[in-house]
Every structure is written in C-alpha cells, then in structure tokens.
Design a protein around this motif. Structure first.
Motif, short mmCIF file in Angstrom:
data_model
loop_
_atom_site.label_atom_id
_atom_site.label_comp_id
_atom_site.label_asym_id
_atom_site.label_seq_id
_atom_site.Cartn_x
_atom_site.Cartn_y
_atom_site.Cartn_z
N VAL A 1 -73.94 -8.32 5.32
CA VAL A 1 -75.11 -8.82 4.63
C VAL A 1 -76.12 -9.41 5.61
CG1 VAL A 1 -74.15 -11.12 4.24
CG2 VAL A 1 -75.88 -10.23 2.67
N THR A 2 -77.41 -9.18 5.32
CA THR A 2 -78.48 -9.84 6.07
C THR A 2 -78.64 -11.26 5.53
OG1 THR A 2 -79.67 -7.79 6.49
CG2 THR A 2 -80.93 -9.82 6.58
N ASN A 3 -78.55 -12.26 6.41
CA ASN A 3 -78.75 -13.63 5.93
C ASN A 3 -79.14 -14.52 7.09
OD1 ASN A 3 -76.21 -15.69 6.57
ND2 ASN A 3 -75.65 -13.53 6.77
N SER A 4 -79.58 -15.71 6.77
CA SER A 4 -80.07 -16.64 7.79
C SER A 4 -78.97 -17.37 8.52
CB SER A 4 -81.00 -17.67 7.11
OG SER A 4 -80.26 -18.40 6.13
N GLY A 5 -77.73 -17.06 8.19
CA GLY A 5 -76.62 -17.74 8.84
C GLY A 5 -76.19 -19.00 8.14
N GLU A 6 -76.77 -19.27 6.97
CA GLU A 6 -76.48 -20.52 6.26
C GLU A 6 -76.00 -20.29 4.83
OE1 GLU A 6 -80.22 -22.47 6.39
OE2 GLU A 6 -80.17 -22.84 8.55
N ARG A 7 -75.75 -19.04 4.44
CA ARG A 7 -75.41 -18.73 3.06
C ARG A 7 -73.90 -18.71 2.84
NH1 ARG A 7 -79.85 -20.72 1.92
NH2 ARG A 7 -81.62 -19.69 2.94
N ASP A 8 -73.49 -19.05 1.62
CA ASP A 8 -72.05 -19.11 1.35
C ASP A 8 -71.42 -17.73 1.29
OD1 ASP A 8 -73.07 -18.16 -1.04
OD2 ASP A 8 -72.34 -19.83 -2.27
N TYR A 9 -72.24 -16.68 1.22
CA TYR A 9 -71.69 -15.33 1.19
C TYR A 9 -71.61 -14.70 2.58
CZ TYR A 9 -76.77 -14.50 0.94
OH TYR A 9 -78.12 -14.53 1.16
N MET A 10 -72.04 -15.41 3.62
CA MET A 10 -71.99 -14.83 4.96
C MET A 10 -70.54 -14.72 5.44
SD MET A 10 -73.10 -17.85 7.62
CE MET A 10 -72.58 -16.87 9.03
N ILE A 11 -70.29 -13.78 6.35
CA ILE A 11 -68.97 -13.56 6.91
C ILE A 11 -68.84 -14.36 8.19
CG2 ILE A 11 -67.34 -11.80 7.70
CD1 ILE A 11 -69.05 -9.74 6.22
N ASP A 12 -67.77 -15.16 8.31
CA ASP A 12 -67.60 -15.95 9.53
C ASP A 12 -67.03 -15.07 10.65
OD1 ASP A 12 -64.85 -15.67 9.09
OD2 ASP A 12 -64.62 -17.68 8.25
N ASP A 13 -66.85 -15.67 11.83
CA ASP A 13 -66.43 -14.90 12.99
C ASP A 13 -65.07 -14.25 12.78
OD1 ASP A 13 -68.74 -15.57 14.27
OD2 ASP A 13 -67.88 -17.21 15.45
N ASN A 14 -64.15 -14.97 12.16
CA ASN A 14 -62.83 -14.38 11.90
C ASN A 14 -62.94 -13.19 10.96
OD1 ASN A 14 -61.50 -16.24 13.55
ND2 ASN A 14 -61.16 -17.68 11.86
N GLY A 15 -63.81 -13.34 9.96
CA GLY A 15 -64.02 -12.24 9.03
C GLY A 15 -64.63 -11.02 9.71
N MET A 16 -65.56 -11.27 10.63
CA MET A 16 -66.17 -10.15 11.35
C MET A 16 -65.15 -9.46 12.25
SD MET A 16 -69.24 -9.66 10.33
CE MET A 16 -69.96 -8.68 11.63
N ASP A 17 -64.27 -10.24 12.86
CA ASP A 17 -63.21 -9.64 13.69
C ASP A 17 -62.33 -8.73 12.85
OD1 ASP A 17 -64.14 -10.95 15.91
OD2 ASP A 17 -62.66 -12.58 15.81
N GLU A 18 -62.01 -9.16 11.63
CA GLU A 18 -61.17 -8.34 10.75
C GLU A 18 -61.93 -7.09 10.29
OE1 GLU A 18 -58.12 -6.90 8.34
OE2 GLU A 18 -58.18 -8.19 10.12
N VAL A 19 -63.22 -7.23 10.04
CA VAL A 19 -64.03 -6.06 9.68
C VAL A 19 -63.99 -5.04 10.82
CG1 VAL A 19 -66.40 -5.25 9.33
CG2 VAL A 19 -65.54 -7.20 8.02
N LEU A 20 -64.18 -5.51 12.04
CA LEU A 20 -64.19 -4.60 13.18
C LEU A 20 -62.83 -3.93 13.36
CD1 LEU A 20 -65.96 -3.46 15.41
CD2 LEU A 20 -65.20 -5.34 16.89
N ARG A 21 -61.76 -4.68 13.14
CA ARG A 21 -60.42 -4.08 13.25
C ARG A 21 -60.26 -2.94 12.27
NH1 ARG A 21 -55.95 -3.53 10.82
NH2 ARG A 21 -56.60 -4.76 9.01
N GLN A 22 -60.74 -3.13 11.04
CA GLN A 22 -60.63 -2.07 10.05
C GLN A 22 -61.59 -0.91 10.34
OE1 GLN A 22 -59.93 -3.33 5.84
NE2 GLN A 22 -60.37 -5.38 6.64
#
Length: 488
Positions: free
Chosen positions: A304-325
């Motif tokens: 998602v495109t966001n300002s980095g302050e939204r509750d729906y943003m993916i944190d670093d751990n989540g991004m790492d898991e996305v990249l693994r998949q």
C-alpha cells in the motif's frame, strides 16, 4: 562488433556492475547500459582481479592468455567489455550508453488514463484517492466525465501522439463501471477517429468487479478491452479492507461476477492487482486463490502507498515475510519457464520483460512522458494517481499541456536528479520509484523511495538470476515470452 581502438598503455578497472550467477554461469549486469553480459570462467576469473587492482592492457591480455584465450580472442573480449562499459580505461574515452537523457519537450503521448468518474461504490480503508493520505481536491468539480470531455480527450491523444502508429486509453475511477455508458461511447468514438487516421488504438480498464454484468462482459470481450481487477484475495482478506460504506465485505458480490468475466472474456488476459496491507500479506495463499481457484491469468502485488503513519501499513517484519513469499513464487516462475510454461506471477513477468528489452530508465514510469491522466473535468495530471490534485495539474485537454509544469515534474523525477540513486546498481530498472509514493511519503514527487531500496535491490537480483537461468537452460522460452509481452 564496434571498431574500438585500444591504446596498449591504458590501465583498466571494473565498470559499474552487479555480478550474479545462474545455472553455474557467471553474469554481470551493466548499470550504464542496463544490459546483461554472460561470462565464461576465464573472463570471470580475470575480472575478479580488477576488483582489487587496475591492470595495464598488456597485463590484462596476459591474464586472459593464462586463462586459455588466444590473443585474438583476448583482444576481442577487451573491446567488447570496453564497449559495454564492463571495464573502463584511463586512456579510452567511450560512452556507448550515456546516462538516460531528459525527454524532448515535444515527446509524443502514447496513452491517456481517463478517470471517467471520481465516485466509487466501495470505501476501501486504504484508498489513496479517498483515504487519509489523499491528495485529490475534488470539491466543486464534476463527479462524472461528460461525453464532450471524453471526446476532446480522444482528440487530444491523437493530436499529441504524432508519429505513433498505435495509442492506448485506460479507463479508470473511482469505480470505472459506474460510468459504463460513457465508456461504451468513448470506445466507439476513439476507434472511429483512429481508423480514420489509419492508426491503431487499444483499451483497458481497472475495476473492483462489483458492477460487472453479462452485457458489460460481452462488450469488454467483443472490443478486446484488457481488464485489471483490484482484489485482495480470498473472502477473509478481501473483506478486511475492500468494503462497502456500510462496512460489508465485497467478496460475495464479486466472486460470481469474476467467474463469468474470466470464463467469457476470451480476447484479452484478465489480471488481478493486489494491494498488500497489514494483515493482508499472505502472498502465496492470495496467489493460489486468485490464479488457481478463480482463474486469473496474471496476479500482481504491491504494498500500500502511505505516509508511513497509517495503521494499515506493513512493518519491516511484514515486508521481510512478503519478500520471502515473493521469492518462493519466483522459484515457481522459474520452474514453469524451464518447462516452457507461463506462471502468472506478474511481479516476475514485468521485470523479466524489462530485462529482455534492456530497459535503462530515466524515470520510474511513463507518467508525464508517454502517459497522462485526465480528470472528469479535463484537467491533465502526470498519471491517474494525481487526478483532481490541484497542485499537480499539468494543463487541460481543451488548452494544452503546460510545458513549464511538465518540465519541472520530469526534471525533478529524473533518476540523475536523485542523489541517493547514483550509487545504486538497480537504478536502470527502478529510477527511484513511484512519483506518487514519493509525494505521499516525502512530500516531493522527485524524492527517491528510500524505504523500498533494499527490497528493490533484492528483488531485482532475484529476477536477474531467473533471467540468467532461463537464458542458459531454455532460451527459446525468453523468445516466446518476449513475443507474447509485445502483443499483450
């Protein structure tokens, strides 16, 4: 081979490159040219020396002779490496692939994104157009594009695309199909006008699929209109954020419509575009459902495109898991390619297509270059994501492109203007990342998307390895893939 004079007194060092291996074959990705160069073991070993020391011409030739080269082959390899800037010399000044230059002021259009309505029947909680990070200012402006504005837009596209044999119109929203009667009329008018000039025109649209009917599906198929469906996966994930204003989920509404669309639209591939958010990161499960259960031809994913302050943003751990998949699906893509089959994970397909073309971007995308967005009122913007944003208007279809504003947008977005990009080997494919993402996150369309840099480099390396492996083990697939991408 180009005739390059080699000065024997020159000293050589490695050019700017990214090295990788695939199918036991060493490769280098040449940043200056956006090109891939296969190396044999002898050349690879010699280039290893240039990582730590410069070699004179004689020393480099001698090293290649020691690796089994003939003198003629050694001289030929040096010429070739010089030409592609795999090595650079302090005596040979050669720039076969200069840095991407700015486009000319009269760069011809190739496509328009017509935002035929800014209204939507869903209320997706992460929507860039209506959500917390919105930049649109639609107050007091038309909610639906008129036929007059649409026809003027078609005329504008044909006039501003001089020299191009074929052009393209993408219909967008809001929810595009809320203005289907206009879409139908525009297709007829645009095709008539293009044919009168002996030119081709293609069409595509993006939809949430809630308003699909048998009539609409038949029209889309009969007119060879490409369809991208915005969808986030199986019911629990789709209904987490893609909801109606009442909060009710949309999956149950779109599922039967999608099955009809995929079964009955036989002239163009149907693709899904998934927005990944916090809690919607199960990439493999989403892919399996959309590709295998529903039958989409291609499935692509984007955080998602966001300002980095939204509750729906993916944190670093989540991004790492996305990249693994992503990597797991990329491995599948390679397995399919080696069997001569198309896989459908478009995040790989798009990058492989660019590698085949030898893309070396001056800008992240065609926004403001060959593509412009048109709002319901007729305002021009760099792309659909800036529609109805007053501060990003680049003119109006009834007047013209504002050359000064367009030049400012393009000069700030040029990869050479992004300091952080100059030391990144992936810049020929990335060019700093999405203009809209940059504005939402950093307040400047010309800012590099620094929060994605590591991910982009990892992903680009993965796709390079896939390309290398297929080029060694099943090169015919790349030829068929390139031909298919060329007509899609």
């Amino acid at each position: 081979m180009n005739d390059i004079t080699i000065i024997p007194s020159g000293h050589y060092r490695l050019g700017e490159m990214h090295e990788f291996s695939a199918a036991d074959q060493p490769f280098m990705y040449l940043v200056s040219a956006g090109a891939i160069f296969a190396l044999d073991e002898g050349a690879h070993a010699v280039l290893r020396r240039l990582e730590t020391e410069s070699l004179s011409h004689g020393e480099l030739v001698a090293a290649l002779l020691d690796s089994g080269y003939t003198r003629q082959d050694a001289e030929e390899l040096i010429r070739e490496l010089l030409f592609v800037l795999g090595i650079v010399s302090d005596k040979v000044s050669l720039s076969p692939a200069p840095a991407p230059s700015a486009p000319p002021a009269d760069f011809p259009l190739q496509a328009l994104v017509l935002n035929i309505t800014n209204q939507c029947n869903l209320a997706c909680t992460y929507c860039y157009e209506f959500g917390a990070d919105k930049i649109a200012t639609p107050q007091g402006k038309p909610k639906f594009m008129s036929l007059e504005t649409a026809k003027t837009s078609v005329d504008f596209l044909l006039r501003k695309s001089a020299g191009r044999q074929a052009v393209h119109i993408t219909f967008f929203g809001g929810e595009t199909l809320m203005n289907f009667p206009l879409l139908r009329d525009v297709v007829a008018y645009a095709r008539e006008q293009a044919e009168a000039q002996g030119r081709g025109i293609g069409f595509s649209l993006t939809t949430n699929a809630t308003l699909l009917t048998d009539e609409i599906i038949a029209f889309l198929s009969d007119n060879e209109i490409g369809v991208t469906v915005s969808m986030d996966g199986p019911p629990d994930l789709q209904d987490k954020r893609r909801v109606y204003k009442s909060g009710k989920g949309s999956y149950a509404v779109i599922e039967p419509r999608l099955r009809k669309l995929i079964a009955n639209h036989r002239t163009r591939a149907i693709t899904a575009r998934v927005t990944l958010t916090d809690g919607v990161t199960d990439v493999i499960r989403i892919f399996r459902h959309l590709k295998e259960d529903l039958g989409f031809h291609e499935v692509g994913f984007a955080p998602v495109t966001n300002s980095g302050e939204r509750d729906y943003m993916i944190d670093d751990n989540g991004m790492d898991e996305v990249l693994r998949q992503f990597h797991e699906l990329a491995d599948e893509w390679l397995e399919y390619a080696l069997r001569g089959q198309m896989h459908g994970f478009s995040n790989v397909s798009e990058t492989i297509g660019e590698l085949i073309q030898g893309v070396n971007k001056s800008h992240p995308c065609g926004a403001g270059l060959g593509l412009l967005g048109v709002s319901p009122s007729g305002d021009l913007s760099p792309c659909h994501r800036f529609t109805d944003a007053d501060t990003h208007t680049l003119g109006h279809i009834s007047t013209d492109i504002d050359a000064e504003k367009r030049e400012d947008f393009l000069s700030r977005g040029h990869v050479e203007s992004k300091y952080e990009c100059q030391s990144c080997w992936a810049r020929p494919l990335c060019a700093g990342g999405c203009h809209h993402e940059a504005f939402v996150r950093y307040g400047d369309t010309g800012h590099a998307n620094l929060h994605y840099c590591d991910w982009i480099r990892q992903w680009t390396d993965t796709c390079l390895r896939i390309y290398g492996a297929v080029s060694v083990l099943n090169p015919e697939f790349l030829e068929r893939f390139a031909a298919r991408k060329g007509i899609s």
